[in-house]
Design an enzyme around this catalytic site. Structure first.
Site, PDB file in Angstrom:
ATOM      1  CB  CYS A  87       6.156 -26.264   0.962  1.00 34.53           C
ATOM      2  SG  CYS A  87       4.482 -26.653   0.394  1.00 34.53           S
ATOM      3  CG  LEU A  88       5.430 -32.230   2.929  1.00 34.88           C
ATOM      4  CD1 LEU A  88       4.335 -33.096   3.534  1.00 34.88           C
ATOM      5  CD2 LEU A  88       6.786 -32.919   3.034  1.00 34.88           C
TER       6      LEU A  88
ATOM      7  CG  HIS B 112      -0.767 -25.160   1.100  1.00 32.12           C
ATOM      8  ND1 HIS B 112      -0.123 -25.204  -0.113  1.00 32.12           N
ATOM      9  CD2 HIS B 112       0.147 -25.556   2.023  1.00 32.12           C
ATOM     10  CE1 HIS B 112       1.139 -25.607   0.076  1.00 32.12           C
ATOM     11  NE2 HIS B 112       1.329 -25.826   1.368  1.00 32.12           N
TER      12      HIS B 112
ATOM     13  N   GLY C  89       2.640 -30.750   8.590  1.00 27.52           N
ATOM     14  CA  GLY C  89       1.325 -30.238   8.226  1.00 27.52           C
ATOM     15  C   GLY C  89       1.019 -30.630   6.792  1.00 27.52           C
TER      16      GLY C  89
ATOM     17  CD  GLN D 282       0.708 -29.319   0.982  1.00 21.90           C
ATOM     18  OE1 GLN D 282       0.242 -29.246   2.111  1.00 21.90           O
ATOM     19  NE2 GLN D 282       2.008 -29.331   0.752  1.00 21.90           N
TER      20      GLN D 282
ATOM     21  CG  HIS E  31       3.073 -23.543   5.266  1.00 20.97           C
ATOM     22  ND1 HIS E  31       4.364 -23.356   4.797  1.00 20.97           N
ATOM     23  CD2 HIS E  31       2.577 -24.588   4.561  1.00 20.97           C
ATOM     24  CE1 HIS E  31       4.606 -24.247   3.841  1.00 20.97           C
ATOM     25  NE2 HIS E  31       3.544 -25.012   3.677  1.00 20.97           N
ATOM     26  CD  GLU E  32      -0.019 -26.954   6.263  1.00 21.56           C
ATOM     27  OE1 GLU E  32      -0.395 -27.085   5.085  1.00 21.56           O
ATOM     28  OE2 GLU E  32       1.099 -27.335   6.651  1.00 21.56           O
TER      29      GLU E  32
HETATM   30  O1  GNR Z   1       6.485 -30.230   6.855  1.00 24.71           O
HETATM   31  C1  GNR Z   1       6.410 -28.993   6.832  1.00 24.71           C
HETATM   32  N1  GNR Z   1       7.243 -28.247   7.596  1.00 24.71           N
HETATM   33  C2  GNR Z   1       7.083 -26.894   7.805  1.00 24.71           C
HETATM   34  C3  GNR Z   1       8.132 -26.203   8.401  1.00 24.71           C
HETATM   35  C4  GNR Z   1       8.023 -24.846   8.662  1.00 24.71           C
HETATM   36  C5  GNR Z   1       6.857 -24.187   8.327  1.00 24.71           C
HETATM   37  C6  GNR Z   1       5.809 -24.860   7.719  1.00 24.71           C
HETATM   38  C7  GNR Z   1       5.920 -26.205   7.474  1.00 24.71           C
HETATM   39  S1  GNR Z   1       4.588 -27.054   6.741  1.00 24.71           S
HETATM   40  C8  GNR Z   1       5.442 -28.341   5.916  1.00 24.71           C
HETATM   41  C9  GNR Z   1       4.462 -29.321   5.287  1.00 24.71           C
HETATM   42  C10 GNR Z   1       3.662 -28.626   4.217  1.00 24.71           C
HETATM   43  O2  GNR Z   1       4.049 -28.398   3.108  1.00 24.71           O
HETATM   44  N2  GNR Z   1       2.473 -28.218   4.549  1.00 24.71           N
HETATM   45  O3  GNR Z   1       1.708 -27.561   3.672  1.00 24.71           O
HETATM   46 NI    NI Z   2       3.103 -26.565   2.331  1.00 27.64          NI
END
Ligand code: GNR
Ligand code: NI
Length: 176
Positions: free
Chosen positions: A94-95, A140, A46, A51, A136-137
């Site tokens: 999270c990236l 952000h 995601g 980001q 999660h997104e």
């Molecule tokens: O790549 C991602 N893996 C992930 C694993 C578990 C819960 C959420 C994520 S999102 C993350 C990529 C990211 O930072 N998205 O904002």
């Molecule tokens: Ni993230």
């Protein structure tokens, strides 16, 4: 298409509240495609626009398993209409916080309303990894990171480590 540099903790950009998308036009879809390419390159499942430094309410997700055909999804102006009382726990990463993982508890199911890449209003009922990833997104888009859902002790440790890393490795844009 192009791969864009990722914004990394503790960059204050990650704390901005993103603005609603006003029109689903060619430049916006180009950004969506760049986000997908950046996400696949990382790799991640995601990515939110903030980001890659764009404070717009848009996110991309692809939960296809390795080897399966890609299944890119674009969510524009997503809103959580309802979250379940049932909770589930996933190990999140999270990236923007590379190589750090922690368990986070969130509603197990969410109902989300958004525009798709054709600008059409959609509603989806998500569960499992999709539900976690959407939350999660969408966090952000509101300047919230998954480390905000863990203990303050752990969060302070992670932030301290990334502040030190940033001191040793100044921002990419100031190099060259
Ligand atoms: O790549 C991602 N893996 C992930 C694993 C578990 C819960 C959420 C994520 S999102 C993350 C990529 C990211 O930072 N998205 O904002
Ligand atoms: Ni993230």
């Amino acid at each position: 298409m192009s791969i864009k540099p990722l914004v990394i903790l503790p960059d204050p950009v990650l704390r901005l509240a993103s603005k609603p998308v006003e029109r689903v036009d060619a430049p916006l879809l180009k950004l969506a495609d760049d986000m997908l390419e950046t996400m696949y390159d990382a790799p991640g499942i995601g990515l939110a626009a903030i980001q890659v430094g764009e404070a717009l309410r848009m996110l991309v997700i692809d939960l296809a398993k390795e080897g399966d055909a890609p299944a890119p999804q674009v969510f524009i102006n997503p809103e959580i209409l309802q979250g379940s009382d049932e909770r589930s726990v996933y190990e999140e990463g999270c990236l923007s916080i590379p190589d750090y993982y922690a368990e986070v508890e969130r509603p197990a199911q969410v109902r989300v309303r958004h525009l798709d890449r054709d600008g059409r209003l959609q509603e989806v009922e998500a569960e499992g990894l999709l539900a976690t990833c959407l939350q999660h997104e969408i966090d952000h888009l509101n300047g919230v990171l998954f480390i905000d859902h863990i203990s303050k002790l752990k969060r302070d440790m992670v932030v301290k480590k990334f502040k030190k890393l940033a001191r040793d490795r100044p921002p990419a844009r100031t190099i060259g």
